[in-house]
Each structure stands twice: as structure tokens, then as C-alpha cells.
Scaffold this motif. Structure first.
Motif, PDB file in Angstrom:
ATOM      1  N   VAL A  88     -29.103 -12.204 -31.035  1.00  0.00           N
ATOM      2  CA  VAL A  88     -29.438 -11.219 -32.092  1.00  0.00           C
ATOM      3  C   VAL A  88     -28.801 -10.241 -30.249  1.00  0.00           C
ATOM      4  O   VAL A  88     -29.919  -9.772 -30.288  1.00  0.00           O
ATOM      5  CB  VAL A  88     -29.969 -10.704 -33.006  1.00  0.00           C
ATOM      6  CG1 VAL A  88     -29.635  -9.895 -33.472  1.00  0.00           C
ATOM      7  CG2 VAL A  88     -29.827 -11.801 -33.915  1.00  0.00           C
ATOM      8  N   PRO A  89     -27.692  -9.491 -30.353  1.00  0.00           N
ATOM      9  CA  PRO A  89     -27.407  -8.524 -29.666  1.00  0.00           C
ATOM     10  C   PRO A  89     -27.440  -7.225 -30.323  1.00  0.00           C
ATOM     11  O   PRO A  89     -26.801  -6.916 -31.223  1.00  0.00           O
ATOM     12  CB  PRO A  89     -26.198  -8.929 -29.284  1.00  0.00           C
ATOM     13  CG  PRO A  89     -25.547  -9.649 -30.007  1.00  0.00           C
ATOM     14  CD  PRO A  89     -26.603  -9.530 -30.742  1.00  0.00           C
ATOM     15  N   GLN A  90     -27.867  -6.284 -29.371  1.00  0.00           N
ATOM     16  CA  GLN A  90     -27.705  -4.741 -29.899  1.00  0.00           C
ATOM     17  C   GLN A  90     -28.001  -3.874 -28.902  1.00  0.00           C
ATOM     18  O   GLN A  90     -28.239  -3.446 -28.411  1.00  0.00           O
ATOM     19  CB  GLN A  90     -28.881  -4.314 -30.380  1.00  0.00           C
ATOM     20  CG  GLN A  90     -29.331  -2.782 -31.327  1.00  0.00           C
ATOM     21  CD  GLN A  90     -28.297  -2.219 -31.836  1.00  0.00           C
ATOM     22  OE1 GLN A  90     -27.660  -3.578 -33.240  1.00  0.00           O
ATOM     23  NE2 GLN A  90     -26.937  -1.070 -31.405  1.00  0.00           N
ATOM     24  N   ASN A  91     -26.839  -3.245 -28.350  1.00  0.00           N
ATOM     25  CA  ASN A  91     -26.997  -1.901 -27.575  1.00  0.00           C
ATOM     26  C   ASN A  91     -27.492  -0.801 -28.005  1.00  0.00           C
ATOM     27  O   ASN A  91     -26.602   0.347 -29.243  1.00  0.00           O
ATOM     28  CB  ASN A  91     -25.063  -1.546 -27.101  1.00  0.00           C
ATOM     29  CG  ASN A  91     -25.022  -0.796 -26.711  1.00  0.00           C
ATOM     30  OD1 ASN A  91     -25.413   0.247 -25.613  1.00  0.00           O
ATOM     31  ND2 ASN A  91     -23.862  -0.770 -25.784  1.00  0.00           N
ATOM     32  N   CYS A  92     -28.718  -0.663 -27.515  1.00  0.00           N
ATOM     33  CA  CYS A  92     -29.255   0.735 -28.086  1.00  0.00           C
ATOM     34  C   CYS A  92     -29.036   1.661 -27.362  1.00  0.00           C
ATOM     35  O   CYS A  92     -28.630   2.946 -28.547  1.00  0.00           O
ATOM     36  CB  CYS A  92     -30.717   0.655 -27.204  1.00  0.00           C
ATOM     37  SG  CYS A  92     -31.421  -0.612 -27.231  1.00  0.00           S
ATOM     38  N   GLY A  93     -27.607   2.134 -26.660  1.00  0.00           N
ATOM     39  CA  GLY A  93     -26.932   3.255 -25.920  1.00  0.00           C
ATOM     40  C   GLY A  93     -25.290   3.808 -27.217  1.00  0.00           C
ATOM     41  O   GLY A  93     -25.162   4.797 -27.228  1.00  0.00           O
ATOM     42  N   ALA A  94     -25.109   2.973 -27.892  1.00  0.00           N
ATOM     43  CA  ALA A  94     -23.854   3.132 -28.561  1.00  0.00           C
ATOM     44  C   ALA A  94     -24.306   3.800 -29.795  1.00  0.00           C
ATOM     45  O   ALA A  94     -23.419   4.092 -30.898  1.00  0.00           O
ATOM     46  CB  ALA A  94     -23.795   1.651 -28.764  1.00  0.00           C
ATOM     47  N   VAL A  95     -25.771   3.771 -30.477  1.00  0.00           N
ATOM     48  CA  VAL A  95     -26.179   4.921 -31.862  1.00  0.00           C
ATOM     49  C   VAL A  95     -26.614   5.726 -31.935  1.00  0.00           C
ATOM     50  O   VAL A  95     -27.864   5.719 -30.441  1.00  0.00           O
ATOM     51  CB  VAL A  95     -26.329   3.560 -32.770  1.00  0.00           C
ATOM     52  CG1 VAL A  95     -25.165   2.184 -33.244  1.00  0.00           C
ATOM     53  CG2 VAL A  95     -28.276   2.742 -32.691  1.00  0.00           C
ATOM     54  N   SER A  96     -26.709   6.305 -32.084  1.00  0.00           N
ATOM     55  CA  SER A  96     -27.864   7.494 -32.819  1.00  0.00           C
ATOM     56  C   SER A  96     -29.726   6.774 -32.881  1.00  0.00           C
ATOM     57  O   SER A  96     -29.548   5.520 -33.689  1.00  0.00           O
ATOM     58  CB  SER A  96     -27.560   7.801 -33.966  1.00  0.00           C
ATOM     59  OG  SER A  96     -27.810   8.041 -35.293  1.00  0.00           O
ATOM     60  N   ASP A  97     -29.825   7.600 -32.430  1.00  0.00           N
ATOM     61  CA  ASP A  97     -32.015   7.282 -32.685  1.00  0.00           C
ATOM     62  C   ASP A  97     -32.068   6.680 -34.472  1.00  0.00           C
ATOM     63  O   ASP A  97     -32.801   5.615 -34.557  1.00  0.00           O
ATOM     64  CB  ASP A  97     -32.977   8.417 -32.667  1.00  0.00           C
ATOM     65  CG  ASP A  97     -33.245   8.418 -31.404  1.00  0.00           C
ATOM     66  OD1 ASP A  97     -32.716   7.769 -30.380  1.00  0.00           O
ATOM     67  OD2 ASP A  97     -33.620   9.857 -30.341  1.00  0.00           O
ATOM     68  N   THR A  98     -31.564   7.323 -35.378  1.00  0.00           N
ATOM     69  CA  THR A  98     -31.640   7.478 -36.441  1.00  0.00           C
ATOM     70  C   THR A  98     -31.190   6.003 -36.773  1.00  0.00           C
ATOM     71  O   THR A  98     -31.905   4.913 -37.422  1.00  0.00           O
ATOM     72  CB  THR A  98     -31.361   8.376 -37.026  1.00  0.00           C
ATOM     73  OG1 THR A  98     -32.454   9.285 -36.938  1.00  0.00           O
ATOM     74  CG2 THR A  98     -31.823   8.486 -38.944  1.00  0.00           C
ATOM     75  N   LEU A  99     -30.235   5.717 -36.297  1.00  0.00           N
ATOM     76  CA  LEU A  99     -29.574   4.564 -36.497  1.00  0.00           C
ATOM     77  C   LEU A  99     -29.988   3.323 -36.259  1.00  0.00           C
ATOM     78  O   LEU A  99     -30.007   2.427 -36.938  1.00  0.00           O
ATOM     79  CB  LEU A  99     -27.850   4.833 -36.793  1.00  0.00           C
ATOM     80  CG  LEU A  99     -26.913   3.480 -36.963  1.00  0.00           C
ATOM     81  CD1 LEU A  99     -27.208   3.577 -38.485  1.00  0.00           C
ATOM     82  CD2 LEU A  99     -25.412   3.920 -36.816  1.00  0.00           C
ATOM     83  N   LEU A 100     -30.510   3.911 -34.697  1.00  0.00           N
ATOM     84  CA  LEU A 100     -30.874   2.151 -34.244  1.00  0.00           C
ATOM     85  C   LEU A 100     -32.016   2.294 -34.930  1.00  0.00           C
ATOM     86  O   LEU A 100     -32.743   1.104 -35.206  1.00  0.00           O
ATOM     87  CB  LEU A 100     -31.031   2.703 -32.602  1.00  0.00           C
ATOM     88  CG  LEU A 100     -32.138   2.131 -31.517  1.00  0.00           C
ATOM     89  CD1 LEU A 100     -30.736   1.060 -31.337  1.00  0.00           C
ATOM     90  CD2 LEU A 100     -31.674   2.618 -30.137  1.00  0.00           C
TER      91      LEU A 100
END
Length: 167
Positions: free
Chosen positions: A1-13
Motif C-alpha cells: 500500500v503506497p502513500q506519498n507523505c509529502g503530498a498531503v497536510s499533516d492532519t490528512l496524513l
């Protein structure tokens, strides 16, 4: 399962990674499993890990140490068994030295390090990559393109590729 940590705000992450419970914040109309729960028994790929905030780093460290996540608004943690693969284009050791990345999280993530040299350090790979992308995109566009002109290939192999392979 992938997640780009730089693509979303802290709250959303935090919500994406750890999940949330209905009513825990405005817009949380239903319970949502986080990616750690979704990846339970498998692998979670955290791209651009150096972009995470100190708050998210604390939560990540807890998951790696304790094997549990606490969804936003939940009363109890949820046990997970997840292999984590993390990637970044930054020097994490330097980020630790500058205080921008937690040292304990760094060592938890650095169990098995794979260094991918920049494309400019492995120019001999450029023709094979160019051929791969030519075939892939010509097929997707429904076009028949069979080769890259020698001058074009020469130009590609001379580029510095500051954006690395993504460029």
C-alpha cells in the motif's frame, strides 16, 4: 500500500495512515481504516518520509515500536503487523543531524538500507529506461514508434537529470 507523505497536510496524513473515528473532527462522518490497518499482514510504502512533521514522526515511531496504531478519535489502539518501506530523496542522516528528523525513527527505518544512485551516476541505464518508456507510452497512445533517434538518445545520455528518474 503506497502513500506519498509529502503530498498531503499533516492532519490528512495522520488520518490516512492511522485512520479516524466518526465525529473525531469536522467531516469525519464515518469510521475510516488507516493505511496501516489496510496493509496489516503486508507492506506499507512511505514515499518522501523526510517530509513528515515531528508529530507524525512520533506516531510512526509508536507503530514501529509497539505494532499498534491509534486512529484519530479512538479510545483504544489497534494491533497491526506491517512491513514498512520508506523512501526519500534527502540524506536522512543529515536531516537527523540538523534536527529535522527523529534519530530514533531513523534507526527504526534503517534496518535494511538500499541506496539508489541518481540517474546521472548510472548513465548506462538511460537507453534501457528510454526504450522502456517509449514502448509503454507508444502502446498507451496507440502509436507505433519503434526506435529513438541516435541524436535524441545522445542528448538523453548527456542530461544531468536533476529531477532524477522522475524527470
Amino acid at each position: 500500500v503506497p502513500q506519498n507523505c509529502g503530498a498531503v497536510s499533516d492532519t490528512l496524513l495522520a488520518s490516512e495512515l492511522f485512520g479516524h473515528r466518526r465525529g473525531s473532527f469536522t467531516g469525519a462522518v464515518a469510521d475510516k481504516k488507516g493505511l496501516f490497518e489496510i496493509a496489516d499482514g503486508g507492506t506499507l510504502f512511505l514515499d518522501e518520509i523526510a517530509e513528515t512533521s515531528p508529530a507524525v514522526q512520533v506516531h510512526l515511531l509508536r507503530v514501529l515500536q509497539e505494532g499498534e496504531v491509534k486512529p484519530v478519535g479512538a479510545a483504544r489502539p489497534v494491533q497491526v503487523d506491517v512491513r514498512v518501506i520508506a523512501a526519500t530523496n534527502r540524506d536522512l542522516a543529515a536531516e537527523v543531524q540538523s534536527g529535522r528528523f527523529r534519530e530514533d525513527l531513523y534507526f527504526r527505518l534503517k534496518v535494511f538500507r538500499i541506496r539508489m544512485p541518481a540517474l546521472r551516476e548510472r548513465r548506462e541505464d538511460i537507453p534501457a529506461l528510454a526504450e522502456h518508456f517509449l514502448e509503454k507510452h507508444s502502446r498507451a497512445l496507440g502509436r507505433r514508434v519503434t526506435a529513438i533517434a541516435p541524436d535524441a538518445m545522445d542528448a538523453l545520455t548527456r542530461l544531468d537529470f536533476p529531477g532524477n528518474v522522475r524527470e
